[in-house]
Scaffold this active site. Structure first.
Site, PDB file in Angstrom:
ATOM      1  N   GLY A 224      81.309 -38.037  61.094  1.00  8.85           N
ATOM      2  CA  GLY A 224      81.520 -36.584  61.092  1.00  8.85           C
ATOM      3  C   GLY A 224      80.207 -35.856  61.213  1.00  8.85           C
ATOM      4  O   GLY A 224      79.196 -36.444  61.610  1.00  8.85           O
ATOM      5  N   ASN A 225      80.203 -34.587  60.909  1.00  8.97           N
ATOM      6  CA  ASN A 225      78.944 -33.820  60.923  1.00  8.97           C
ATOM      7  C   ASN A 225      79.025 -32.713  59.879  1.00  8.97           C
ATOM      8  O   ASN A 225      80.053 -32.547  59.215  1.00  8.97           O
ATOM      9  CB  ASN A 225      78.657 -33.277  62.326  1.00  8.97           C
ATOM     10  CG  ASN A 225      79.764 -32.388  62.835  1.00  8.97           C
ATOM     11  OD1 ASN A 225      80.015 -31.311  62.276  1.00  8.97           O
ATOM     12  ND2 ASN A 225      80.470 -32.823  63.870  1.00  8.97           N
TER      13      ASN A 225
END
Ligand code: CTP
Length: 414
Positions: A224-225
């Site tokens: 993810g980020n």
């Protein structure tokens, strides 16, 4: 929020139109004045700023203290303040307002408004106001039916004042018929609906993406980020405030909208976001892709939790489809496509390349080199580059203000 209010808002889809609006609420001598307290509260809840003017007679029905407490502003009634003789400037009040609402409007006040009489502060402010005026009549059935009142109401309509039709029901006199002031919820919905009709993006459908995407490695882990979704949600809110119907496709985020003009669709992965975008893009007039979509996803997602073995672990990744580029390929002439570019170096050059490659109308650049810009925080610093290479730099601002700049650019563009 009452279920009746929710119902009105659902029907009118106009939850945000009153946010930040300056409302001058005129209250006249009618038993329905007690409902003005609720009306004031609803306006405030909607994010409006409210100043109340009462006719002298209105004070027999409801106290100024109730209304000053609810509106968080002093209530005006006389041409000057008895305590210090200071003048209550009706012209200033009239010009201050974005909207004037007279609720309840008695037969007497309606007659005076129709003929231009000016023997109290409310009437003076009415004559001075340049903004739209909404009138919610309240009176007994026969007074409303009287040709004199009917004529006065027709006259107000000819002044482009909007009349909020009174309800039919039991009246204070004990008679039954038309004349009850519309319920406060209905007045809020009416005013919101009218504002929405006049808003620059009324009738436009806008697709917005927001937040990160999560690409599953196994049932418990993902790639993810740090995207919080704040920028995309602020853009969606501002688009709705300008009258648009918004489809907001968001990756996992803590953000909420509470806005009936925004249809929120939750997705997790880049593939899910792509599928939803492809579903809604054909019926959208504008698309603003602010999501931080993962560029890669695991080639294989393990069905079981990957066990620790002690050796190095290699996860093979494959590229995801670039949603924005895909929409750029499908874009029709009349559709407006806006993308984002998050850069750390060669910012302008990279953003210009993305603008061209993805066939955008304009691109919003934020650089992680700028303090206070990018993910997570409440601020951002952007540069907008359009397809004619016009470049506009903005200061560091709250994300809500940044959203206003972006939406203003869209409005100017269309
Ligand atoms: N975008 C997208 N789908 C992807 C990747 C990006 O729709 N799979 C969109 C983003 O929503 C954004 C724009 O493309 O509007 C640019 O994203 P960004 O991450 O800055 O650039 P990339 O095109 O992914 O290129 P790079 O990561 O190499 O900078």
């Amino acid at each position: 929020m009452s279920s009746r209010f929710r119902l009105y808002l659902d029907q009118h889809g106009s939850f945000v139109m009153l946010r930040g609006k300056k409302i001058l609420l005129g209250i006249t001598g009618s038993i329905a004045a007690y409902k003005s307290a609720v009306l004031t509260r609803l306006f405030i809840k909607e994010g409006a700023e409210v100043k109340v003017i009462m006719t002298p007679c209105a004070k027999d029905f409801i106290t100024p203290l109730t209304l000053s407490t609810l509106s968080k502003n002093p209530v005006h009634s006389e041409f000057y303040r008895a305590a210090d003789g200071a003048w209550n400037n009706h012209v200033e009040l009239g010009l201050w307002a974005d909207i004037m609402v007279i609720a309840p409007a008695s037969a007497n006040t309606i007659a005076k408004m129709a003929t231009g009489l000016c023997d109290n502060l409310l009437l003076a402010a009415y004559l001075s106001a340049r903004c739209p005026v909404y009138v919610a009549p309240a009176m007994d059935v026969d007074m409303l039916k009287h040709p004199a009142t009917k004529g006065n109401i027709t006259k107000l309509k000819s002044f482009r004042n909007a009349i909020i039709t009174p309800d039919t029901g039991e009246l204070a006199s004990g008679l039954y018929g038309e004349g009850r002031m519309a319920e406060p919820e209905a007045i809020v919905a009416f005013v919101s609906g009218e504002l929405k009709k006049k808003a620059p993006l009324n009738g436009k459908t806008v697709l917005v993406t927001a937040g990160p995407t999560y690409e599953a490695i196994d049932p418990v882990r993902f790639i993810g980020n740090h995207s919080s979704g704040k920028m995309g949600f602020a853009i969606a809110q501002e688009l709705a405030r300008q009258g648009a119907e918004v489809v907001l496709i968001s990756g996992p985020t803590l953000q909420t909208t509470g806005n009936t003009s925004i249809r929120l669709i939750h997705v997790t992965s880049a593939k899910e976001m792509l599928d939803e975008c492809l579903r809604f893009f054909p019926s959208s007039d504008i698309a603003v892709m602010s999501a931080a979509v993962s560029d890669y996803t695991p080639l294989v997602t393990s069905r079981q939790k990957i066990k620790k073995k002690g050796d190095d672990l290699t996860i093979q990744l494959k590229p995801t489809i670039d949603i924005l580029a895909e929409l750029g390929r499908k874009k029709k002439v009349k559709q407006v496509l806006v993308g984002f570019a998050l850069e750390t170096n060669n910012e302008l050059e990279n953003a210009r390349e993305k603008l061209k490659k993805k066939k955008l109308d304009f691109i919003v650049l934020n650089s992680l080199k700028d303090k206070g810009a990018g993910f997570k925080g409440d601020t951002n610093k952007i540069t907008i580059i359009d397809k004619n290479n016009k470049t506009t730099k903005f200061e560091l601002k709250d994300k809500k203000e940044v959203a206003q700049d972006i939406v203003k650019k869209i409005i100017d563009f269309i």
